[in-house]
Enzyme design. Structure first.
Site, PDB file in Angstrom:
ATOM      1  N   ASP A 114       0.901  -1.346  -0.046  1.00  0.00           N
ATOM      2  CA  ASP A 114       0.017  -0.011   0.005  1.00  0.00           C
ATOM      3  C   ASP A 114       1.031   1.229  -0.036  1.00  0.00           C
ATOM      4  O   ASP A 114       1.932   1.025   0.134  1.00  0.00           O
ATOM      5  CB  ASP A 114      -0.849  -0.050   1.293  1.00  0.00           C
TER       6      ASP A 114
ATOM      7  N   ASP B 179      -7.391  -2.447  14.307  1.00  0.00           N
ATOM      8  CA  ASP B 179      -8.963  -2.744  14.060  1.00  0.00           C
ATOM      9  C   ASP B 179      -9.299  -3.646  12.903  1.00  0.00           C
ATOM     10  O   ASP B 179     -10.381  -3.672  12.461  1.00  0.00           O
ATOM     11  CB  ASP B 179      -9.357  -1.297  13.363  1.00  0.00           C
TER      12      ASP B 179
ATOM     13  N   HIS C  42      -7.641  -4.353  10.153  1.00  0.00           N
ATOM     14  CA  HIS C  42      -7.174  -4.087   8.747  1.00  0.00           C
ATOM     15  C   HIS C  42      -6.282  -5.026   8.227  1.00  0.00           C
ATOM     16  O   HIS C  42      -5.103  -5.479   9.027  1.00  0.00           O
ATOM     17  CB  HIS C  42      -7.146  -2.614   8.372  1.00  0.00           C
TER      18      HIS C  42
ATOM     19  N   GLU D  91      -9.746  -1.500   5.306  1.00  0.00           N
ATOM     20  CA  GLU D  91     -10.295  -1.175   6.799  1.00  0.00           C
ATOM     21  C   GLU D  91     -11.663  -2.022   6.788  1.00  0.00           C
ATOM     22  O   GLU D  91     -12.089  -2.554   5.654  1.00  0.00           O
ATOM     23  CB  GLU D  91     -10.466   0.234   6.808  1.00  0.00           C
TER      24      GLU D  91
HETATM   25  P1  PGA Z   1       2.081  -1.870  12.739  1.00  0.00           P
HETATM   26  O1  PGA Z   1       1.082  -1.979  11.524  1.00  0.00           O
HETATM   27  O2  PGA Z   1       3.121  -3.216  12.262  1.00  0.00           O
HETATM   28  O3  PGA Z   1       2.933  -0.853  12.659  1.00  0.00           O
HETATM   29  O4  PGA Z   1       1.481  -2.268  13.981  1.00  0.00           O
HETATM   30  C1  PGA Z   1       0.477  -3.057  11.248  1.00  0.00           C
HETATM   31  C2  PGA Z   1      -0.570  -2.767   9.958  1.00  0.00           C
HETATM   32  O5  PGA Z   1      -1.133  -1.708  10.027  1.00  0.00           O
HETATM   33  O6  PGA Z   1      -0.889  -3.513   9.337  1.00  0.00           O
END
Ligand code: PGA
Length: 261
Positions: free
Chosen positions: A68, A137, A139, A144
């Site tokens: 992304d 959350d 995602h 999302e």
């Molecule tokens: P993080 O992010 O590894 O910084 O916790 C993971 C994500 O948002 O997929």
């Protein structure tokens, strides 16, 4: 789905690095899907450490695709995922920049940026191994809650929770871009091997929903349950919400040594 619970991040990083290196030794022009955020950093450091030690495979022909990208950052911003992956992984591995791909967030090309990225992945022959994290959350990439399980690469709007979670990379939640380009869940499900890493208690609830809850758009990471070869690696804190943790530990303890991840 294989769920591997390990006591420490170093062990997780070593196992994922082994899986990446095994793939690259088998297929020197492998296509690697790479994730950003904090979770994959120990994996990247381990891969770079092995290269610096002279024991890594040759990455010259490997192609890299990010999951992304933020929309709306100034060109070349250090917070962009393109710059992040170059800084943390592909530059230290000595990979030519032309082998590193990401969704193109330039303002005049947004309408077809998703289609162009899908075509680039297809032209490379599809992704062999996709590294993934999970949002607090639920995602997956920047899909999302509410994202279609069949979605393709497209523009999405981040939740307030994700913008708060990612404020540490920017200074404040307000500075985190609202819009992103992300591979869709349908895109991710086409990768040949999915490897999701989650560490820390902040991920426990989302991870339990993804692994043991119903498959559904309300927890995008639950899409992993639809994949024939998905590996989830967790530390004890991220595994705290799992009902079948004892079983996963038993499976791992008695796994045939020839099997690999
Ligand atoms: P993080 O992010 O590894 O910084 O916790 C993971 C994500 O948002 O997929």
């Amino acid at each position: 789905m294989e769920v591997v619970v390990l006591p420490d991040t170093a062990r997780i990083a070593a196992l994922v690095a082994d899986a990446v290196e095994d793939l690259v030794r088998r297929r020197p022009d492998a296509v690697l899907g790479v994730a950003t955020g904090s979770t994959p950093l120990p994996v990247y450091r381990e891969l770079v450490r092995r290269r610096d030690a002279g024991v890594a495979p040759d990455y010259d022909a490997v192609r890299f695709f990010t999951l992304d990208e933020y929309v709306g950052l100034p060109a070349g911003s250090e917070a962009s995922y393109r710059c992040t992956i170059a800084r943390e992984l592909t530059d230290p591995l000595g990979v030519d920049a032309s082998h590193v791909h990401g969704p193109d967030p330039s303002p005049d090309g947004l309408a077809d940026a998703g289609e162009r990225y899908e075509a680039a992945i297809r032209d490379a022959g599809g992704i062999d191994l996709q590294l993934l994290g999970i949002g607090s959350d639920g995602h997956l990439a920047f899909n999302e809650p509410g994202s279609s399980l069949a979605s393709r690469t497209r523009i999405k709007t981040l939740t307030e929770q994700t913008r708060r979670d990612n404020a540490r990379f920017f200074g404040s939640a307000q500075e985190v871009p609202r819009h992103v380009l992300t591979q869709g869940l349908g895109t991710i499900l086409e990768a040949r091997h999915l490897v999701l890493v989650a560490t820390g208690g902040a991920k426990a609830a989302a991870l339990a929903a993804a692994v043991e809850g119903p498959v559904g758009a309300s927890c995008p990471a639950s899409a992993l349950q639809l994949h024939p070869h998905a590996t989830v690696l967790l530390d004890d804190a991220a595994a705290a919400g799992l009902e079948r943790a004892a079983h996963y530990r038993e499976v791992w303890e008695h796994k045939p040594t020839w099997q690999g991840l």
